[in-house]
Design an enzyme around this catalytic site. Structure first.
Site, PDB file in Angstrom:
ATOM      1  N   GLY A   9      31.018  36.497  36.198  1.00  7.16           N
ATOM      2  CA  GLY A   9      32.416  38.072  36.846  1.00  7.16           C
ATOM      3  C   GLY A   9      32.170  39.466  37.274  1.00  7.16           C
ATOM      4  O   GLY A   9      31.311  40.023  36.666  1.00  7.16           O
ATOM      5  N   THR A  10      32.834  40.004  38.764  1.00  6.66           N
ATOM      6  CA  THR A  10      31.973  41.420  38.652  1.00  6.66           C
ATOM      7  C   THR A  10      33.530  41.442  39.898  1.00  6.66           C
ATOM      8  O   THR A  10      33.658  41.284  40.549  1.00  6.66           O
ATOM      9  CB  THR A  10      30.493  40.797  39.920  1.00  6.66           C
ATOM     10  N   THR A  11      33.352  43.192  40.595  1.00 11.75           N
ATOM     11  CA  THR A  11      33.614  43.647  41.025  1.00 11.75           C
ATOM     12  C   THR A  11      32.691  44.638  41.739  1.00 11.75           C
ATOM     13  O   THR A  11      32.352  45.658  40.792  1.00 11.75           O
ATOM     14  CB  THR A  11      34.777  44.324  41.072  1.00 11.75           C
TER      15      THR A  11
END
Length: 209
Positions: A9-11
């Site tokens: 889960g990342t941006t």
């Protein structure tokens, strides 16, 4: 025992500028719907002139970054000069491609400034290597791209691009449940790698609001 391979889960955002590159990420790591960590570091200094961001498995990302840091240091020691960004990106691509049957679950941005100028490459889990002007990866990337497509121009300087990157991260955090818990920003220019302090990032966020 915590399964590090499932921390996801990342941006992340990378922007090429006239005088360098800007990288920005948020700090949340998740296992499914659980927020496992709120202070995950997703920006890595590979060498003084090269940095990278990661999205995906924490363990795989850390392993890949260790390889790249070691190889960049060895190249400098053996050749008495710094390694090119393209060479490090190609090395990362080869490592990822050679593991494609048991892949490293990581998507990375790798870039910086060398003798040919500023550039950023995107690397996928099977070794794909693409050069682009601005790139976003991770679960919040579709939202971040909305800001980047609207705000990016080839005339941007690092100081301007920092605000664009922060805006892109802020938009992703507001809509993507797997992104959040603060923003980290780093730049690479001819002067080298610089990680902005949390206070400086917060000040810019307040000014943008």
């Amino acid at each position: 025992m915590e399964d590090e391979r499932r921390l996801k889960g990342t941006t992340t955002v990378g922007i090429t500028c006239k005088d360098g590159v800007v990288f920005a990420t948020e700090r949340r790591a998740t296992i499914g719907n659980l927020i496992a960590h709120k202070v995950a570091d997703k920006i890595f200094k590979v060498d003084e002139h090269i940095a990278a961001t990661v999205a995906g498995s924490v363990a795989d990302a850390q392993t890949l970054m260790k390889y790249l840091k070691a190889e960049a240091a060895l190249y400098k020691m053996r050749n008495s000069e710094r390694i090119s960004i393209e060479a490090v990106a190609a090395l990362a691509s080869n490592i990822l491609h050679s593991n494609r049957f048991y892949p490293l679950i990581v998507q990375a941005l790798l870039g910086g400034v060398d003798d040919t100028g500023a550039k950023i490459y995107s690397l996928d889990p099977t070794g794909g290597m693409i050069l682009d002007k601005f790139i976003s990866t991770g679960s919040g990337s579709p939202i971040a791209y909305g800001v980047l497509e609207d705000r990016y121009t080839e005339d941007l300087y690092v100081e301007e691009a920092i605000d664009v990157a922060i805006k892109a991260l802020k938009s992703a955090i507001e809509r993507d449940t797997f992104s959040g818990n603060g923003i980290r920003v780093a730049t690479v220019t001819e002067e080298g790698f610089k990680m902005l302090s949390e206070e400086e990032v917060e000040k810019r966020i307040k000014e943008l609001n």
